[in-house]
Design a protein around this motif. Structure first.
Motif, PDB file in Angstrom:
ATOM      1  N   TYR A  39       0.823  -1.202   0.000  1.00 33.09           N
ATOM      2  CA  TYR A  39       0.000   0.000   0.000  1.00 33.09           C
ATOM      3  C   TYR A  39       0.859   1.255   0.000  1.00 33.09           C
ATOM      4  CZ  TYR A  39      -3.813  -3.099   1.419  1.00 33.09           C
ATOM      5  OH  TYR A  39      -4.753  -4.090   1.470  1.00 33.09           O
ATOM      6  N   GLY A  40       0.331   2.329  -0.593  1.00 34.20           N
ATOM      7  CA  GLY A  40       0.961   3.636  -0.499  1.00 34.20           C
ATOM      8  C   GLY A  40       2.060   3.925  -1.495  1.00 34.20           C
ATOM      9  N   VAL A  41       2.286   3.060  -2.463  1.00 36.74           N
ATOM     10  CA  VAL A  41       3.366   3.280  -3.428  1.00 36.74           C
ATOM     11  C   VAL A  41       2.860   3.354  -4.872  1.00 36.74           C
ATOM     12  CG1 VAL A  41       5.128   2.208  -1.990  1.00 36.74           C
ATOM     13  CG2 VAL A  41       3.861   0.806  -3.603  1.00 36.74           C
ATOM     14  N   ASN A  47      -3.619   1.242  -9.400  1.00 38.19           N
ATOM     15  CA  ASN A  47      -3.833   0.278  -8.313  1.00 38.19           C
ATOM     16  C   ASN A  47      -4.391  -1.034  -8.838  1.00 38.19           C
ATOM     17  OD1 ASN A  47      -6.206   1.993  -8.740  1.00 38.19           O
ATOM     18  ND2 ASN A  47      -7.138   0.838  -7.096  1.00 38.19           N
ATOM     19  N   ASP A  48      -4.176  -2.117  -8.078  1.00 33.27           N
ATOM     20  CA  ASP A  48      -4.587  -3.447  -8.505  1.00 33.27           C
ATOM     21  C   ASP A  48      -6.025  -3.800  -8.164  1.00 33.27           C
ATOM     22  OD1 ASP A  48      -2.265  -4.125  -9.777  1.00 33.27           O
ATOM     23  OD2 ASP A  48      -1.427  -5.237  -8.107  1.00 33.27           O
ATOM     24  N   CYS A  49      -6.632  -3.157  -7.193  1.00 32.97           N
ATOM     25  CA  CYS A  49      -7.978  -3.540  -6.783  1.00 32.97           C
ATOM     26  C   CYS A  49      -8.704  -2.352  -6.182  1.00 32.97           C
ATOM     27  CB  CYS A  49      -7.888  -4.692  -5.771  1.00 32.97           C
ATOM     28  SG  CYS A  49      -9.403  -5.629  -5.634  1.00 32.97           S
ATOM     29  N   ALA A  50      -9.948  -2.572  -5.793  1.00 38.72           N
ATOM     30  CA  ALA A  50     -10.765  -1.511  -5.204  1.00 38.72           C
ATOM     31  C   ALA A  50     -10.141  -0.988  -3.910  1.00 38.72           C
ATOM     32  CB  ALA A  50     -12.165  -2.036  -4.922  1.00 38.72           C
ATOM     33  N   THR A  51     -10.445   0.260  -3.580  1.00 37.82           N
ATOM     34  CA  THR A  51      -9.969   0.885  -2.355  1.00 37.82           C
ATOM     35  C   THR A  51     -11.168   1.368  -1.557  1.00 37.82           C
ATOM     36  OG1 THR A  51      -9.862   3.150  -3.195  1.00 37.82           O
ATOM     37  CG2 THR A  51      -7.953   1.746  -3.627  1.00 37.82           C
ATOM     38  N   LYS A  52     -10.919   1.992  -0.434  1.00 32.96           N
ATOM     39  CA  LYS A  52     -12.018   2.550   0.362  1.00 32.96           C
ATOM     40  C   LYS A  52     -12.728   3.669  -0.389  1.00 32.96           C
ATOM     41  CE  LYS A  52      -9.687   1.666   4.727  1.00 32.96           C
ATOM     42  NZ  LYS A  52      -9.024   2.271   5.882  1.00 32.96           N
ATOM     43  N   THR A  53     -12.002   4.357  -1.262  1.00 28.54           N
ATOM     44  CA  THR A  53     -12.559   5.520  -1.943  1.00 28.54           C
ATOM     45  C   THR A  53     -12.808   5.314  -3.433  1.00 28.54           C
ATOM     46  OG1 THR A  53     -10.320   6.377  -2.245  1.00 28.54           O
ATOM     47  CG2 THR A  53     -11.522   7.130  -0.304  1.00 28.54           C
ATOM     48  N   GLN A  65      -1.523   6.962  -2.783  1.00 31.36           N
ATOM     49  CA  GLN A  65      -2.768   6.869  -1.994  1.00 31.36           C
ATOM     50  C   GLN A  65      -2.632   5.751  -0.971  1.00 31.36           C
ATOM     51  OE1 GLN A  65      -6.331   7.199  -4.375  1.00 31.36           O
ATOM     52  NE2 GLN A  65      -7.453   5.873  -2.986  1.00 31.36           N
ATOM     53  N   LYS A  66      -2.888   6.039   0.287  1.00 33.63           N
ATOM     54  CA  LYS A  66      -2.598   5.118   1.392  1.00 33.63           C
ATOM     55  C   LYS A  66      -3.458   3.855   1.412  1.00 33.63           C
ATOM     56  CE  LYS A  66       0.694   7.532   3.099  1.00 33.63           C
ATOM     57  NZ  LYS A  66       2.051   7.102   2.939  1.00 33.63           N
ATOM     58  N   ASP A  67      -4.634   3.863   0.757  1.00 27.01           N
ATOM     59  CA  ASP A  67      -5.471   2.664   0.756  1.00 27.01           C
ATOM     60  C   ASP A  67      -5.433   1.922  -0.579  1.00 27.01           C
ATOM     61  OD1 ASP A  67      -6.921   4.565  -0.661  1.00 27.01           O
ATOM     62  OD2 ASP A  67      -8.848   3.918   0.133  1.00 27.01           O
ATOM     63  N   ALA A  68      -4.588   2.364  -1.515  1.00 31.29           N
ATOM     64  CA  ALA A  68      -4.448   1.697  -2.810  1.00 31.29           C
ATOM     65  C   ALA A  68      -3.206   0.811  -2.778  1.00 31.29           C
ATOM     66  CB  ALA A  68      -4.329   2.739  -3.915  1.00 31.29           C
ATOM     67  N   PHE A  69      -3.329  -0.388  -3.353  1.00 29.93           N
ATOM     68  CA  PHE A  69      -2.184  -1.298  -3.328  1.00 29.93           C
ATOM     69  C   PHE A  69      -1.847  -1.837  -4.706  1.00 29.93           C
ATOM     70  CE2 PHE A  69      -5.693  -4.309  -2.937  1.00 29.93           C
ATOM     71  CZ  PHE A  69      -5.293  -5.357  -3.741  1.00 29.93           C
ATOM     72  N   VAL A  70      -0.656  -2.387  -4.783  1.00 31.28           N
ATOM     73  CA  VAL A  70      -0.181  -3.108  -5.955  1.00 31.28           C
ATOM     74  C   VAL A  70       0.487  -4.380  -5.432  1.00 31.28           C
ATOM     75  CG1 VAL A  70       2.050  -1.925  -6.038  1.00 31.28           C
ATOM     76  CG2 VAL A  70       1.106  -2.881  -8.127  1.00 31.28           C
ATOM     77  N   MET A  71       0.359  -5.476  -6.171  1.00 31.65           N
ATOM     78  CA  MET A  71       0.990  -6.736  -5.774  1.00 31.65           C
ATOM     79  C   MET A  71       2.465  -6.702  -6.175  1.00 31.65           C
ATOM     80  SD  MET A  71      -1.455  -8.327  -4.316  1.00 31.65           S
ATOM     81  CE  MET A  71      -0.808  -9.967  -4.063  1.00 31.65           C
ATOM     82  N   VAL A  72       3.318  -7.032  -5.225  1.00 32.05           N
ATOM     83  CA  VAL A  72       4.764  -7.042  -5.458  1.00 32.05           C
ATOM     84  C   VAL A  72       5.344  -8.340  -4.897  1.00 32.05           C
ATOM     85  CG1 VAL A  72       4.964  -4.524  -5.389  1.00 32.05           C
ATOM     86  CG2 VAL A  72       5.271  -5.828  -3.289  1.00 32.05           C
ATOM     87  N   ALA A  87      -3.290  -1.157   4.823  1.00 29.15           N
ATOM     88  CA  ALA A  87      -3.899   0.102   4.373  1.00 29.15           C
ATOM     89  C   ALA A  87      -3.991   1.072   5.543  1.00 29.15           C
ATOM     90  CB  ALA A  87      -5.296  -0.164   3.814  1.00 29.15           C
ATOM     91  N   LYS A  88      -3.835   2.322   5.245  1.00 29.05           N
ATOM     92  CA  LYS A  88      -3.936   3.361   6.287  1.00 29.05           C
ATOM     93  C   LYS A  88      -5.216   4.129   6.114  1.00 29.05           C
ATOM     94  CE  LYS A  88       0.206   2.795   7.941  1.00 29.05           C
ATOM     95  NZ  LYS A  88       0.955   2.894   9.040  1.00 29.05           N
TER      96      LYS A  88
END
Length: 88
Positions: A39-41, A47-53, A65-72, A87-88
């Motif tokens: 998250y956050g990068v 982003n890879d998937c849905a977020t809170k927003t 964005q602190k709630d968006a993620f990517v798979m690494v 997620a923050k």
């Protein structure tokens, strides 16, 4: 006419359930391949998937964005500036 509508509705629901099962299987497979959510990068819109927003992949609004993620690959998130496994 009503019977046709019921059949179409049942087919649509069955398709959605099958799609959800496939998505769950895919996410489990990714985890088994030695990957983790970071998250956050993520750059805006990557982003890879849905977020809170936002409702789906590729819809994050801002870079980092602190709630968006990517798979690494496992272990990489710890080495990225701003990277967090939660997620923050």
């Amino acid at each position: 006419m009503k019977k046709t509508t019921n059949i179409a509705l049942a087919s649509a629901v069955t398709g959605l359930l099958a799609l959800a099962g496939t998505a769950m299987t895919a996410s489990t497979a990714v985890a088994a391949e030695g990957k983790e959510k970071c998250y956050g990068v993520v750059k805006a819109g990557k982003n890879d998937c849905a977020t809170k927003t936002s409702s789906c992949a590729g819809t994050s609004k801002t870079d980092g964005q602190k709630d968006a993620f990517v798979m690494v690959p496992k272990g990489l998130c710890d080495r990225l500036v701003g990277g967090d496994k939660e997620a923050k």
